[in-house]
Motif scaffolding. Structure first.
Motif, PDB file in Angstrom:
ATOM      1  N   MET A   1     -12.082  -0.192  18.211  1.00 12.21           N
ATOM      2  CA  MET A   1     -13.086   0.794  18.507  1.00 12.21           C
ATOM      3  C   MET A   1     -12.261   2.129  19.511  1.00 12.21           C
ATOM      4  O   MET A   1     -12.747   3.283  19.107  1.00 12.21           O
ATOM      5  CB  MET A   1     -14.086   0.400  19.802  1.00 12.21           C
ATOM      6  N   ALA A   2     -11.473   1.725  19.968  1.00  8.78           N
ATOM      7  CA  ALA A   2     -10.707   3.031  20.894  1.00  8.78           C
ATOM      8  C   ALA A   2     -10.017   3.703  19.942  1.00  8.78           C
ATOM      9  O   ALA A   2      -9.647   4.971  19.955  1.00  8.78           O
ATOM     10  CB  ALA A   2     -10.057   2.378  22.212  1.00  8.78           C
ATOM     11  N   TYR A   3      -9.334   2.973  18.866  1.00  7.11           N
ATOM     12  CA  TYR A   3      -8.636   3.548  17.875  1.00  7.11           C
ATOM     13  C   TYR A   3      -9.542   4.515  16.944  1.00  7.11           C
ATOM     14  O   TYR A   3      -9.105   5.723  16.690  1.00  7.11           O
ATOM     15  CB  TYR A   3      -7.932   2.878  16.922  1.00  7.11           C
ATOM     16  N   ASP A   4     -10.568   3.982  16.734  1.00  5.83           N
ATOM     17  CA  ASP A   4     -11.652   4.822  15.988  1.00  5.83           C
ATOM     18  C   ASP A   4     -12.040   6.183  16.733  1.00  5.83           C
ATOM     19  O   ASP A   4     -12.189   7.151  16.023  1.00  5.83           O
ATOM     20  CB  ASP A   4     -13.079   3.828  15.722  1.00  5.83           C
ATOM     21  N   ARG A   5     -12.370   5.956  17.909  1.00  4.24           N
ATOM     22  CA  ARG A   5     -12.593   7.074  18.756  1.00  4.24           C
ATOM     23  C   ARG A   5     -11.438   8.204  18.829  1.00  4.24           C
ATOM     24  O   ARG A   5     -11.694   9.366  18.955  1.00  4.24           O
ATOM     25  CB  ARG A   5     -13.249   6.841  20.238  1.00  4.24           C
ATOM     26  N   TYR A   6     -10.175   7.601  18.922  1.00  7.03           N
ATOM     27  CA  TYR A   6      -9.032   8.567  18.867  1.00  7.03           C
ATOM     28  C   TYR A   6      -9.088   9.548  17.548  1.00  7.03           C
ATOM     29  O   TYR A   6      -8.787  10.596  17.872  1.00  7.03           O
ATOM     30  CB  TYR A   6      -7.757   7.363  19.234  1.00  7.03           C
ATOM     31  N   VAL A   7      -9.120   8.841  16.566  1.00  4.08           N
ATOM     32  CA  VAL A   7      -9.077   9.362  15.197  1.00  4.08           C
ATOM     33  C   VAL A   7     -10.247  10.414  15.149  1.00  4.08           C
ATOM     34  O   VAL A   7     -10.004  11.696  14.779  1.00  4.08           O
ATOM     35  CB  VAL A   7      -9.168   8.544  14.222  1.00  4.08           C
ATOM     36  N   ALA A   8     -11.379   9.915  15.544  1.00  4.56           N
ATOM     37  CA  ALA A   8     -12.717  11.100  15.628  1.00  4.56           C
ATOM     38  C   ALA A   8     -12.511  12.005  16.190  1.00  4.56           C
ATOM     39  O   ALA A   8     -12.979  13.223  15.897  1.00  4.56           O
ATOM     40  CB  ALA A   8     -13.901  10.170  15.898  1.00  4.56           C
ATOM     41  N   ILE A   9     -11.707  12.003  17.567  1.00  4.39           N
ATOM     42  CA  ILE A   9     -11.913  13.309  18.378  1.00  4.39           C
ATOM     43  C   ILE A   9     -10.437  14.045  18.227  1.00  4.39           C
ATOM     44  O   ILE A   9     -10.455  15.228  18.175  1.00  4.39           O
ATOM     45  CB  ILE A   9     -12.099  12.678  19.739  1.00  4.39           C
ATOM     46  N   CYS A  10      -9.432  13.265  17.894  1.00  2.25           N
ATOM     47  CA  CYS A  10      -8.021  13.977  17.844  1.00  2.25           C
ATOM     48  C   CYS A  10      -7.750  14.378  16.511  1.00  2.25           C
ATOM     49  O   CYS A  10      -6.718  15.162  16.446  1.00  2.25           O
ATOM     50  CB  CYS A  10      -7.007  13.015  18.523  1.00  2.25           C
ATOM     51  N   ARG A  11      -8.199  13.738  15.567  1.00  2.00           N
ATOM     52  CA  ARG A  11      -7.825  14.054  14.180  1.00  2.00           C
ATOM     53  C   ARG A  11      -9.138  14.036  13.226  1.00  2.00           C
ATOM     54  O   ARG A  11      -9.348  13.333  12.352  1.00  2.00           O
ATOM     55  CB  ARG A  11      -6.984  12.969  13.538  1.00  2.00           C
ATOM     56  N   PRO A  12     -10.190  15.054  13.765  1.00  2.00           N
ATOM     57  CA  PRO A  12     -11.398  14.839  13.017  1.00  2.00           C
ATOM     58  C   PRO A  12     -11.426  15.386  11.771  1.00  2.00           C
ATOM     59  O   PRO A  12     -12.327  14.857  10.829  1.00  2.00           O
ATOM     60  CB  PRO A  12     -12.158  15.953  13.816  1.00  2.00           C
ATOM     61  N   LEU A  13     -10.517  16.330  11.305  1.00  2.00           N
ATOM     62  CA  LEU A  13     -10.473  16.456   9.776  1.00  2.00           C
ATOM     63  C   LEU A  13      -9.997  15.449   8.885  1.00  2.00           C
ATOM     64  O   LEU A  13     -10.259  15.499   7.651  1.00  2.00           O
ATOM     65  CB  LEU A  13      -9.314  17.844   9.627  1.00  2.00           C
ATOM     66  N   HIS A  14      -9.262  14.693   9.523  1.00  2.00           N
ATOM     67  CA  HIS A  14      -8.854  13.389   8.707  1.00  2.00           C
ATOM     68  C   HIS A  14      -9.480  12.049   8.926  1.00  2.00           C
ATOM     69  O   HIS A  14      -9.284  10.900   8.585  1.00  2.00           O
ATOM     70  CB  HIS A  14      -7.272  13.350   8.854  1.00  2.00           C
ATOM     71  N   TYR A  15     -10.701  12.047   9.555  1.00  2.00           N
ATOM     72  CA  TYR A  15     -11.240  11.170  10.086  1.00  2.00           C
ATOM     73  C   TYR A  15     -11.817   9.993   8.830  1.00  2.00           C
ATOM     74  O   TYR A  15     -11.766   8.994   8.584  1.00  2.00           O
ATOM     75  CB  TYR A  15     -12.536  11.498  10.903  1.00  2.00           C
ATOM     76  N   LEU A  16     -12.565  10.764   7.825  1.00  2.00           N
ATOM     77  CA  LEU A  16     -13.036  10.089   6.850  1.00  2.00           C
ATOM     78  C   LEU A  16     -12.179   9.350   6.035  1.00  2.00           C
ATOM     79  O   LEU A  16     -12.204   8.385   5.218  1.00  2.00           O
ATOM     80  CB  LEU A  16     -13.912  10.929   6.003  1.00  2.00           C
ATOM     81  N   ILE A  17     -10.783  10.137   5.868  1.00  2.00           N
ATOM     82  CA  ILE A  17      -9.849   9.712   5.112  1.00  2.00           C
ATOM     83  C   ILE A  17      -9.053   8.399   5.701  1.00  2.00           C
ATOM     84  O   ILE A  17      -8.815   7.222   5.193  1.00  2.00           O
ATOM     85  CB  ILE A  17      -8.843  10.813   4.796  1.00  2.00           C
ATOM     86  N   ILE A  18      -8.756   8.558   7.080  1.00  2.00           N
ATOM     87  CA  ILE A  18      -8.100   7.359   7.686  1.00  2.00           C
ATOM     88  C   ILE A  18      -8.945   6.235   8.099  1.00  2.00           C
ATOM     89  O   ILE A  18      -8.566   5.126   7.774  1.00  2.00           O
ATOM     90  CB  ILE A  18      -7.613   7.978   8.966  1.00  2.00           C
ATOM     91  N   MET A  19     -10.187   6.595   8.434  1.00  2.00           N
ATOM     92  CA  MET A  19     -11.264   5.483   8.744  1.00  2.00           C
ATOM     93  C   MET A  19     -11.973   5.194   7.533  1.00  2.00           C
ATOM     94  O   MET A  19     -13.404   5.084   7.778  1.00  2.00           O
ATOM     95  CB  MET A  19     -11.906   5.715  10.013  1.00  2.00           C
ATOM     96  N   ARG A  20     -11.425   4.610   6.524  1.00  2.00           N
ATOM     97  CA  ARG A  20     -12.461   4.133   5.322  1.00  2.00           C
ATOM     98  C   ARG A  20     -12.914   2.894   5.593  1.00  2.00           C
ATOM     99  O   ARG A  20     -12.424   2.137   6.471  1.00  2.00           O
ATOM    100  CB  ARG A  20     -11.404   4.471   4.107  1.00  2.00           C
ATOM    101  N   HIS A  21     -13.754   2.473   4.642  1.00  2.00           N
ATOM    102  CA  HIS A  21     -14.293   1.223   4.899  1.00  2.00           C
ATOM    103  C   HIS A  21     -13.619  -0.007   4.841  1.00  2.00           C
ATOM    104  O   HIS A  21     -13.669  -0.755   5.810  1.00  2.00           O
ATOM    105  CB  HIS A  21     -15.504   1.145   3.835  1.00  2.00           C
ATOM    106  N   TRP A  22     -12.519   0.118   4.048  1.00  2.00           N
ATOM    107  CA  TRP A  22     -11.614  -1.218   3.922  1.00  2.00           C
ATOM    108  C   TRP A  22     -10.882  -1.338   5.094  1.00  2.00           C
ATOM    109  O   TRP A  22     -10.260  -2.308   5.464  1.00  2.00           O
ATOM    110  CB  TRP A  22     -10.701  -0.982   2.582  1.00  2.00           C
ATOM    111  N   VAL A  23     -10.351   0.008   5.483  1.00  2.68           N
ATOM    112  CA  VAL A  23      -9.534   0.132   6.949  1.00  2.68           C
ATOM    113  C   VAL A  23     -10.339  -0.665   8.158  1.00  2.68           C
ATOM    114  O   VAL A  23      -9.888  -1.449   8.840  1.00  2.68           O
ATOM    115  CB  VAL A  23      -9.212   1.242   7.370  1.00  2.68           C
TER     116      VAL A  23
END
Length: 309
Positions: free
Chosen positions: A116-138
Motif C-alpha cells: 500500500m505504501a508503494y501504491d501511494r509512492y507511485v500515485a504521488i511521486c509518479r502520477p503520470l505513470h500511475y495507471l501504467i505501473i499499478m495495473r490490475h495484474w501488478v
C-alpha cells in the motif's frame, strides 16, 4: 528420539481472574468484535460495488479489511468465550492452528501495508505513470506476494515450535497461543528458537517499518511541489496509512524484536494489535477519506431505496 510431549491441551489464564471483570470484558470485546466485522465488511462491500472506487488504493484497502476480518476472527471468539463462559482450555492442535493463523494473517498484513505504501509512492511521486505501473495484474501480484510472505513467516514460526517437547505444566499466562508464552512451557533450551523468532518476526517488522518510514518520508518531501489542495488530499491519505502503520508495527516490534521473555504489558499490547487495531482501521480510513464516505452514503441510499420498493 522423538521429542516427548505430555501436553494434550493448554489452559489460557486470560486477561483477569475476577469473574465480574470477565463478564464486563466479555461484553466490551463482543462489541469490539461486532464493530470490527461490520466496519471491515462494509469497506469490502463498498469497494466491490462502487465503480468510483476502482483505483488500486481501494483494491488494497478492501484486501486489508478482508484480512482484518479473518485476523480478528482467529483471536476474538476464543477470547470472548473464555471471558464469558470461563472455558479457558484449548487443545494442543487448536493452539497450534491459532498460532499459525495469527501469524499467517498478521504477517500478510505486514507485507500488504508495504504494498500500500508503494501504491501511494507511485500515485504521488509518479502520477503520470500511475495507471501504467499499478495495473490490475501488478496489484494482484503484490497481493499474492503478501499472502505468500505471511504464509512462509507463519510456517517458519510453527515449524520451529511444533517439534519441541512440552512436558508440563500446560498453563499459558495469556489469552492466546503465541510464541513467547508457549516457549516458556517448553522443557528444553529454547535459546536458538528464541533467536529464530526474533529474526523471523521482530527483524522483519523492523525492516519493513523502516522501509515504510523512508517511503513516506520521500512522499512527504515531494509534496512541497504540490498545490495546497493537492497537498491536503495527499496528506490526508498518507496520514491514514501512517496511523495504521504506527498502530500495527510499534506493538509488533516491541513484542517480537526482543529476547524470548514475557512482560506484564504483553497482554495489553496483544489486545491492542489483535483486537483494537482491526476495529480502528475502518474508522481511520473512512473518516479521512471523502471518496469512501460518499460511496458509502450512495450505497446506503441505494439499499434504502431498493428496500422501499
Amino acid at each position: 528420539m522423538e521429542p516427548v510431549n505430555n501436553v494434550t491441551y493448554f489452559v489460557l489464564l486470560g486477561l483477569t481472574q475476577s469473574p465480574k471483570e470477565q463478564k464486563i470484558l466479555s461484553v466490551v470485546f463482543s462489541l469490539f468484535y461486532i464493530f470490527t466485522i461490520m466496519g471491515n465488511l462494509l469497506i469490502v462491500m463498498t469497494v466491490t460495488v462502487s465503480k468510483s472506487l476502482g483505483s488500486p488504493m481501494y483494491f488494497f484497502l478492501a484486501a486489508l479489511s478482508f484480512m482484518d476480518v479473518i485476523y480478528a476472527s482467529v483471536i476474538s471468539p476464543q477470547l470472548i468465550s473464555g471471558l464469558f463462559f470461563g472455558q479457558k482450555t484449548i487443545s494442543f492442535q487448536a493452539c497450534m492452528i491459532q498460532l499459525f493463523m495469527e501469524h499467517f494473517f498478521g504477517g500478510s498484513e505486514v507485507f500488504l501495508l508495504l504494498a500500500m505504501a508503494y501504491d501511494r509512492y507511485v500515485a504521488i511521486c509518479r502520477p503520470l505513470h500511475y495507471l501504467i505501473i499499478m495495473r490490475h495484474w501488478v496489484c494482484m501480484v503484490l497481493l499474492i506476494v503478501s499472502w505468500v510472505g505471511g504464509f512462509l513467516h507463519s510456517v517458519i514460526q510453527l515449524s520451529s515450535l511444533y517439534g519441541l517437547p512440552f512436558c508440563g505444566p500446560n498453563v499459558i499466562d495469556h489469552f492466546l497461543c503465541d510464541m513467547y508464552p508457549l516457549l516458556k512451557l517448553v522443557c528444553t533450551d529454547t535459546y536458538v528458537v528464541g533467536l529464530l523468532v526474533v529474526a523471523n518476526g521482530g527483524l522483519i517488522c523492523i525492516i519493513i517499518f523502516l522501509l515504510l518510514l523512508i517511503s513516506y518520508g520521500v512522499i512527504l518531501h515531494s509534496l512541497k511541489n504540490f498545490s495546497q489542495d493537492g497537498r491536503s488530499k495527499a496528506l490526508s491519505t498518507c496520514g491514514s496509512h501512517i496511523t495504521v502503520v504506527v498502530f500495527f508495527f510499534v506493538p509488533c516490534i516491541f513484542m517480537y524484536a526482543r529476547p524470548a521473555r514475557n512482560f506484564p504489558i504483553d497482554k495489553s499490547l496483544s489486545v491492542f494489535y489483535t483486537v483494537i487495531t482491526p476495529m480502528l482501521n475502518p474508522l481511520i480510513y473512512t473518516l479521512r477519506n471523502s471518496e469512501m464516505t460518499n460511496a458509502m452514503k450512495k450505497l446506503w441510499r441505494r439499499k434504502v431505496i431498493s428496500g422501499n420498493k
